[in-house]
Design a protein around this motif. Structure first.
Motif, PDB file in Angstrom:
ATOM      1  N   LYS A   9       0.811  -1.220   0.000  1.00  0.00           N
ATOM      2  CA  LYS A   9       0.000   0.000   0.000  1.00  0.00           C
ATOM      3  C   LYS A   9       0.847   1.275   0.000  1.00  0.00           C
ATOM      4  O   LYS A   9       0.314   2.376  -0.012  1.00  0.00           O
ATOM      5  CB  LYS A   9      -0.938  -0.006   1.199  1.00  0.00           C
ATOM      6  N   ALA A  10       2.153   1.116   0.024  1.00  0.00           N
ATOM      7  CA  ALA A  10       3.061   2.269  -0.028  1.00  0.00           C
ATOM      8  C   ALA A  10       3.867   2.178  -1.315  1.00  0.00           C
ATOM      9  O   ALA A  10       4.024   1.101  -1.887  1.00  0.00           O
ATOM     10  CB  ALA A  10       3.973   2.267   1.196  1.00  0.00           C
ATOM     11  N   PRO A  11       4.384   3.300  -1.787  1.00  0.00           N
ATOM     12  CA  PRO A  11       5.136   3.299  -3.045  1.00  0.00           C
ATOM     13  C   PRO A  11       6.367   2.393  -2.978  1.00  0.00           C
ATOM     14  O   PRO A  11       7.055   2.345  -1.964  1.00  0.00           O
ATOM     15  CB  PRO A  11       5.568   4.746  -3.235  1.00  0.00           C
ATOM     16  N   SER A  12       6.623   1.692  -4.049  1.00  0.00           N
ATOM     17  CA  SER A  12       7.793   0.828  -4.118  1.00  0.00           C
ATOM     18  C   SER A  12       9.058   1.668  -3.988  1.00  0.00           C
ATOM     19  O   SER A  12       9.142   2.768  -4.539  1.00  0.00           O
ATOM     20  CB  SER A  12       7.825   0.083  -5.456  1.00  0.00           C
ATOM     21  N   ASP A  36       1.295   8.224  -4.696  1.00  0.00           N
ATOM     22  CA  ASP A  36       0.099   7.426  -4.409  1.00  0.00           C
ATOM     23  C   ASP A  36       0.229   6.086  -5.114  1.00  0.00           C
ATOM     24  O   ASP A  36       0.132   6.019  -6.349  1.00  0.00           O
ATOM     25  CB  ASP A  36      -1.142   8.173  -4.870  1.00  0.00           C
ATOM     26  N   GLN A  37       0.461   5.034  -4.354  1.00  0.00           N
ATOM     27  CA  GLN A  37       0.656   3.698  -4.923  1.00  0.00           C
ATOM     28  C   GLN A  37      -0.601   3.204  -5.643  1.00  0.00           C
ATOM     29  O   GLN A  37      -0.502   2.541  -6.669  1.00  0.00           O
ATOM     30  CB  GLN A  37       1.073   2.712  -3.818  1.00  0.00           C
ATOM     31  N   ALA A  38      -1.772   3.531  -5.111  1.00  0.00           N
ATOM     32  CA  ALA A  38      -3.026   3.055  -5.710  1.00  0.00           C
ATOM     33  C   ALA A  38      -3.220   3.562  -7.129  1.00  0.00           C
ATOM     34  O   ALA A  38      -3.695   2.837  -8.005  1.00  0.00           O
ATOM     35  CB  ALA A  38      -4.211   3.456  -4.836  1.00  0.00           C
ATOM     36  N   MET A  55       2.006  11.176   4.753  1.00  0.00           N
ATOM     37  CA  MET A  55       1.537  10.617   6.026  1.00  0.00           C
ATOM     38  C   MET A  55       0.743   9.325   5.811  1.00  0.00           C
ATOM     39  O   MET A  55       0.856   8.386   6.600  1.00  0.00           O
ATOM     40  CB  MET A  55       0.702  11.654   6.789  1.00  0.00           C
ATOM     41  N   GLU A  56      -0.028   9.266   4.740  1.00  0.00           N
ATOM     42  CA  GLU A  56      -0.772   8.033   4.440  1.00  0.00           C
ATOM     43  C   GLU A  56       0.190   6.896   4.081  1.00  0.00           C
ATOM     44  O   GLU A  56      -0.060   5.738   4.423  1.00  0.00           O
ATOM     45  CB  GLU A  56      -1.778   8.282   3.318  1.00  0.00           C
ATOM     46  N   ASN A  57       1.284   7.212   3.408  1.00  0.00           N
ATOM     47  CA  ASN A  57       2.289   6.188   3.098  1.00  0.00           C
ATOM     48  C   ASN A  57       2.942   5.678   4.379  1.00  0.00           C
ATOM     49  O   ASN A  57       3.138   4.464   4.551  1.00  0.00           O
ATOM     50  CB  ASN A  57       3.344   6.737   2.135  1.00  0.00           C
TER      51      ASN A  57
END
Length: 126
Positions: A9-12, A36-38, A55-57
């Protein structure tokens, strides 16, 4: 013994590192940028949106090991323009309770990966 932590759910990571490394009760989280990974997009719609995505990451990585922002003990904020500090601080602060907020510093830098405006790293403890 260290345990490597990565979250879908977080960027690679864009280099030779992982999202986080857990050693005992401590979790060391690599700096997160507003990706945003999504949607696989870099958020660049303003410093408030960028900080929220960072912060979401961080939240996604914390939750990967059953932690929340309540577990955060240290944060480092890197920003390109100190004039944006108050906006970043407001968004960042909305993720914490004052009585359990972590220690932190904020440093202005000349450039960040992918030319973003904010990057935050964190240490958490169970």
């Amino acid at each position: 013994m260290k345990k490597i932590i990565n979250s879908s759910k977080a960027p690679s990571p864009i280099g030779p590192y992982n999202h986080a490394v857990q050693v005992g009760d401590l979790l060391f989280i690599s700096g997160q940028i507003p990706f945003d990974q999504a949607t696989e997009t870099l958020i660049d719609s303003g410093i408030a949106d960028e900080t929220k995505q960072v912060m979401e990451n961080l939240k996604a990585i914390l939750s990967e090991v059953g932690m929340t922002f309540e577990n955060a003990v240290k944060a480092t904020i890197f920003i390109r323009d100190m004039e944006q500090f108050s906006i970043i601080n407001e968004v960042y602060g909305s993720y914490f309770k004052q009585e359990t907020a972590p220690a932190r510093e904020c440093v202005q830098v000349s450039k960040l990966p992918r030319n973003v405006n904010v990057e935050i790293s964190m240490i958490a403890s169970k």
